[in-house]
Write an enzyme that holds these catalytic residues in place. Sequence first.
Site, PDB file in Angstrom:
ATOM      1  CE  LYS A  20      59.485 -19.156  46.422  1.00  0.00           C
ATOM      2  NZ  LYS A  20      60.637 -19.976  46.000  1.00  0.00           N
TER       3      LYS A  20
ATOM      4  CB  SER B  64      60.489 -20.056  42.076  1.00  0.00           C
ATOM      5  OG  SER B  64      60.944 -20.546  43.319  1.00  0.00           O
TER       6      SER B  64
ATOM      7  CB  SER C 291      64.127 -20.802  43.884  1.00  0.00           C
ATOM      8  OG  SER C 291      63.636 -21.511  42.776  1.00  0.00           O
TER       9      SER C 291
END
Lengths: 92, 427
Positions: free
Chosen positions: B28, B103, B127
């Site tokens: 990420k 996310s 997330s």
Amino acid sequence: MSETAVDPEAVEHVAELARVDLTPDERERFAAQFAEILDSFEALDEVPAVEGEPDLVNVLRTDEVSEGLTQEEALSNAPATEDGYFEGPPVG
Amino acid sequence: MSHDAFITKETIESEESGVLDGRQVAVKDNISTRGVKTTCGSAMLADYVPPYDATVVEWLKGAGATVVGKTNMDEFGMGTTTETSHFGPTTNPVDEERVPGGSSGGSAAAVAAGEADLALGSDTGGSVRCPAAFCGVVGIKPTYGLVSRYGLVAYANSLEQIGPLAPTVEEAAELLDVIAGPDPHDATTREEGEGTDYAAAADGDVDGMTIGVLSELVSGADEGVAAAFEETIADLEAQGAEVREVSLDSLAHAVQAYYVIAMSEASSNLARFDGVRYGVSGASDEGGYDGNWNDAFARSREAGFGPEVKRRVLLGTYALSAGYHDKYYKKAQDARAWIKRDFDDALTEADVLASPTMPVLPPKLGESLDDPLQLYLMDANTVPVNLADLPAISVPAGTAEGLPVGAQFVGPAFGEETVIRAASAVE
């Protein structure tokens, strides 16, 4: 509706505290959204007082010198530098 | 087919050998990679190149993994759909008209589309678990303190943990084994992560395990989601698990408490983005600065932050400001303590607690962005876990209307083995 009053001026005031410039359009839109969101936060009034974690205490460790970033690395992402320092706007 | 899972595609080879030899891992884009852009999905950090690796990245390399790129995400981790990224949305590989969740949507999509074997995400209020559920893969949110956050660009430190995403429970557990453990660079890490063998816990044996079904979180779910979840629980019962209903009063306040705390921490954490040490500069184009520090700072943040980030920073500033601190922030901390106590009590009666991961199916792109409050409410099932600092896993649990449904299992602090075991029995 609760008494939570959020008008564009209130949004502007918070934006100043947070140091974020807003466009007039953002001010209007946020005012409406903030009223709705803060209204939903009112539900927290029903939460009983609960004994939480004990207060935080400072835990100290020995100060030991170790390898860190070089000056060049630390400055590598700065938009402006001068003589090995960060360059910032005037203070005051 | 590209799902815009990556912001930066870059192969970072490992020179070492270990359990992740030959495995391609996507990371990420809020996890620092030395010499490789780390943008947090934000215009503010569009050109930011960290001079150091996050501890988890160092450990991935130490285990022989090849990092294949930095994945798309909601700006600074703020979102539930991966649509707030400055670099545009990621699409869901299962149905390209739909969002991948957020996310960590890029990480989940990369795994679901086979563009990476494994991925790292970060979970502040769901997330990792949300995109895992929406994309039909496995995601783990570790116990707070199990995994180092050194090098993770913080959004709400007291809530977030880095967690693995993978096609199967065993592979997710294997990746967790690599990243868990104490780190001198992160004082909140604990000894419990040392020398773990979570992968061995994925043995599918739930005979005799007690599963508490969180009734509030099932009744709040869409019909199709609840049906797929209930079928999954019935199957676990058939495998020998004992199932009972659990009702927790505190859950009704979790979303509000979560957002007050997360926004307050965000308003403080994001103060560092001032365009001087890094970030978009508030200097005028001619060079030099107009006005004082505050003016330049505010201009830098206007240009660098997207609407969701501004919304949260402002609401966080509001919640912490004089006159409102007790009304919002203090009450949210009370709610957090209440939720924690409720979970701890429930986990003395049951080995794990279960619910659908997300109460809804993945929305279509653009469908949910206009109404922030509705979007926040989507996080009802995942945020209580972060408030209680507990471990949780999302595992694919059938489909509804042809779309993936996730089941979530929550365990006691450092009870990763138990949630991994329960989830492996679903596969």
